[in-house]
Design a protein around this motif. Structure first.
Motif, PDB file in Angstrom:
ATOM      1  N   GLY A  94       0.773  -1.327   0.226  1.00 24.02           N
ATOM      2  CA  GLY A  94      -0.206  -0.199   0.144  1.00 24.02           C
ATOM      3  C   GLY A  94       0.674   1.163  -0.199  1.00 24.02           C
ATOM      4  O   GLY A  94       0.534   2.216  -0.673  1.00 24.02           O
ATOM      5  N   VAL A  95       1.931   1.190   0.894  1.00 27.47           N
ATOM      6  CA  VAL A  95       2.860   2.404   0.815  1.00 27.47           C
ATOM      7  C   VAL A  95       3.590   2.472  -0.394  1.00 27.47           C
ATOM      8  O   VAL A  95       3.529   3.649  -0.988  1.00 27.47           O
ATOM      9  CB  VAL A  95       3.911   2.103   1.991  1.00 27.47           C
ATOM     10  N   TYR A  96       3.799   1.263  -1.098  1.00 25.57           N
ATOM     11  CA  TYR A  96       4.674   1.423  -2.405  1.00 25.57           C
ATOM     12  C   TYR A  96       3.554   1.987  -3.247  1.00 25.57           C
ATOM     13  O   TYR A  96       4.158   2.795  -4.255  1.00 25.57           O
ATOM     14  CB  TYR A  96       4.955   0.030  -2.656  1.00 25.57           C
ATOM     15  N   GLU A  97       2.501   1.756  -3.534  1.00 27.74           N
ATOM     16  CA  GLU A  97       1.735   2.422  -4.490  1.00 27.74           C
ATOM     17  C   GLU A  97       1.208   3.916  -4.112  1.00 27.74           C
ATOM     18  O   GLU A  97       1.145   4.521  -5.105  1.00 27.74           O
ATOM     19  CB  GLU A  97       0.189   1.520  -4.618  1.00 27.74           C
ATOM     20  N   SER A  98       0.983   4.304  -2.922  1.00 26.10           N
ATOM     21  CA  SER A  98       0.665   5.589  -2.632  1.00 26.10           C
ATOM     22  C   SER A  98       1.913   6.512  -2.509  1.00 26.10           C
ATOM     23  O   SER A  98       1.654   7.516  -2.785  1.00 26.10           O
ATOM     24  CB  SER A  98       0.157   5.443  -1.065  1.00 26.10           C
ATOM     25  N   THR A  99       3.190   5.953  -2.536  1.00 27.45           N
ATOM     26  CA  THR A  99       4.066   6.936  -2.897  1.00 27.45           C
ATOM     27  C   THR A  99       4.876   6.793  -4.198  1.00 27.45           C
ATOM     28  O   THR A  99       5.927   7.196  -4.511  1.00 27.45           O
ATOM     29  CB  THR A  99       5.408   6.577  -1.983  1.00 27.45           C
ATOM     30  N   GLY A 100       4.264   6.205  -5.014  1.00 29.02           N
ATOM     31  CA  GLY A 100       4.650   6.285  -6.518  1.00 29.02           C
ATOM     32  C   GLY A 100       5.904   5.392  -6.554  1.00 29.02           C
ATOM     33  O   GLY A 100       6.524   5.521  -7.686  1.00 29.02           O
ATOM     34  N   HIS A 101       5.780   4.308  -6.134  1.00 28.28           N
ATOM     35  CA  HIS A 101       6.858   3.229  -5.991  1.00 28.28           C
ATOM     36  C   HIS A 101       8.067   3.590  -5.286  1.00 28.28           C
ATOM     37  O   HIS A 101       9.336   2.923  -5.442  1.00 28.28           O
ATOM     38  CB  HIS A 101       7.027   2.686  -7.309  1.00 28.28           C
ATOM     39  N   VAL A 102       8.208   5.091  -4.708  1.00 27.49           N
ATOM     40  CA  VAL A 102       9.475   5.423  -4.109  1.00 27.49           C
ATOM     41  C   VAL A 102       9.670   4.682  -2.735  1.00 27.49           C
ATOM     42  O   VAL A 102      10.985   4.206  -2.607  1.00 27.49           O
ATOM     43  CB  VAL A 102       9.232   6.722  -3.946  1.00 27.49           C
ATOM     44  N   ASP A 103       8.640   4.517  -1.950  1.00 28.73           N
ATOM     45  CA  ASP A 103       8.831   3.827  -0.624  1.00 28.73           C
ATOM     46  C   ASP A 103       8.113   2.498  -0.511  1.00 28.73           C
ATOM     47  O   ASP A 103       7.768   1.926  -1.817  1.00 28.73           O
ATOM     48  CB  ASP A 103       8.387   4.915   0.505  1.00 28.73           C
ATOM     49  N   GLY A 104       7.995   2.196   0.554  1.00 24.52           N
ATOM     50  CA  GLY A 104       7.226   0.886   0.550  1.00 24.52           C
ATOM     51  C   GLY A 104       8.053  -0.394   0.203  1.00 24.52           C
ATOM     52  O   GLY A 104       7.747  -1.407  -0.330  1.00 24.52           O
ATOM     53  N   ARG A 105       9.463  -0.213   0.467  1.00 22.69           N
ATOM     54  CA  ARG A 105      10.437  -1.120   0.112  1.00 22.69           C
ATOM     55  C   ARG A 105      10.931  -1.915   1.313  1.00 22.69           C
ATOM     56  O   ARG A 105      10.995  -1.445   2.438  1.00 22.69           O
ATOM     57  CB  ARG A 105      11.704  -0.156  -0.330  1.00 22.69           C
TER      58      ARG A 105
END
Length: 372
Positions: A94-105
């Motif tokens: 969810g974080v990955y998608e909401s940050t434009g793939h920048v975070d959620g790593r």
């Protein structure tokens, strides 16, 4: 008024947790940290996995299954760690998608035993990437001289890379070069540069630990005045180098083609000297577009009493240069410090890896015996 972790986020700092275990995944702890402490990523290393698996919680069933298949320690470690990272990636999606793939790593490291073997490092990075099979994974590759070509090759293959164990500005410049070269090769191969990401992990507190030891040995007033200043100064100058490196025509051309900045990541941000403020390596390294990966103790301290005053990096370059110049003036060879720290960093991870292998071997033997 927002809490300190939200204030950090508002300043452009991505908060990552420097820890992962199956217990964090299965109990909802990781999801809670995302929701309540602004955690947007996770880093792991052999030491972290050794600690998690040695405690055994949540791993018994998989260890028993692996023992039943006759897996050895290396196979078991690979399957256990990639399972944890894959599951954590799913929680972070969810974080990955909401940050434009920048975070959620979520980062997973190649075996430190391979740090001097370029071909083996490159091959294992590709295998880890394929096995985890999540776009929001990062493959951690150490910034040893032998591993620099592996960074380029991995980026060129479309693998997102967390370059770890960076201590010196000279090595950091080589890491940026390896990243840009990899992007150029990826572009030439027709890959989508917008799907390739990287961070460069610059270690902080370990620098102070080594420099302060040398300051104490000198014992002069001039040397003592520099106590616990080297790590922050070195990191601030890394950010200065980041800014200049990605302002070149070469970098701008890649960014225009869809590539991303290789963000600086502050690692080793837990305070090791109890006389220092426990949030020091967070509050003094706030700058736009950086990652700060914190052990949970540091994260809790920041959330409880961190004082975020805004950007504490970009206006302090002159002072940071002055600190390193003053270290040289009192007789501290900073290049020797950073080279020693790189060698020690690899050695410590190798030792943890072997400890992990011993722990898993014992667990496999115990599981196999229980089935008889």
């Amino acid at each position: 008024m927002s809490n300190p972790t939200q204030q950090l986020t508002d300043q452009g700092v991505s908060i990552w947790l420097d820890d992962l275990s199956r217990r964090r995944i299965t109990t909802g702890n990781l999801a809670d940290l995302i929701a309540n402490h602004n955690v947007t990523g996770i880093t792991t290393n052999p030491t972290i996995f050794a600690g998690a698996i040695s405690h055994g919680e949540g791993y018994q069933d998989q260890v028993a299954e692996l023992a039943g298949r006759g897996a050895d320690a290396d196979q078991a470690i690979f399957e256990i760690t990639t399972t944890d990272v894959r599951d954590a990636c799913d929680i972070m999606n969810g974080v990955y998608e909401s940050t434009g793939h920048v975070d959620g790593r979520v980062s997973i490291e190649v075996s430190p035993d391979l740090s001097d073997d370029t071909a083996a490092t490159t091959a294992q990075a590709a295998l880890l990437w394929k096995t985890v099979d999540r776009r929001n994974a990062y493959i951690k590759i150490p910034a040893t001289r032998a591993s620099l070509p592996s960074i380029t090759a991995s980026i060129a293959a479309g693998i997102s890379v967390n370059v770890t164990l960076i201590f010196s500005l000279d090595r950091y410049a080589e890491v940026v070069e390896a990243y840009l070269a990899g992007l150029e090769q990826a572009r030439a191969a027709g890959l989508d540069l917008s799907e390739i990401f990287s961070v460069a992990s610059f270690f902080v507190s370990r620098v102070d630990t080594e420099v302060d030891k040398r300051i104490a040995a000198l014992g002069t007033d001039a040397a003592t005045a520099l106590k616990s200043k080297a790590g922050i100064a070195n990191a601030r100058l890394a950010y200065e180098l980041f800014e200049t490196s990605f302002a070149t025509d070469r970098a701008k051309a890649l960014l225009a083609a869809g590539a991303h900045l290789q963000r600086p990541l502050w690692a080793s941000t837990g305070v090791k000297d109890p006389s220092l403020p426990d949030t020091l390596y967070v509050t003094e390294l706030v700058a736009p577009g950086v990652v700060n990966t914190m052990p949970e103790k540091t994260l809790d301290a920041v959330a409880d009493h961190g004082v975020i005053t805004g950007d504490t990096v970009t206006g302090n370059y002159a002072d940071a240069h002055a600190v390193l110049d003053s270290l040289a003036d009192v007789g501290i060879d900073f290049a020797d410090v950073t080279q020693l720290l790189e060698e020690e960093g690899v050695s410590k991870f190798v030792a943890s890896w072997h400890q992990l292998a011993d722990t898993v071997t014992e667990a496999l033997s115990a599981a196999a015996g229980a089935d008889k």
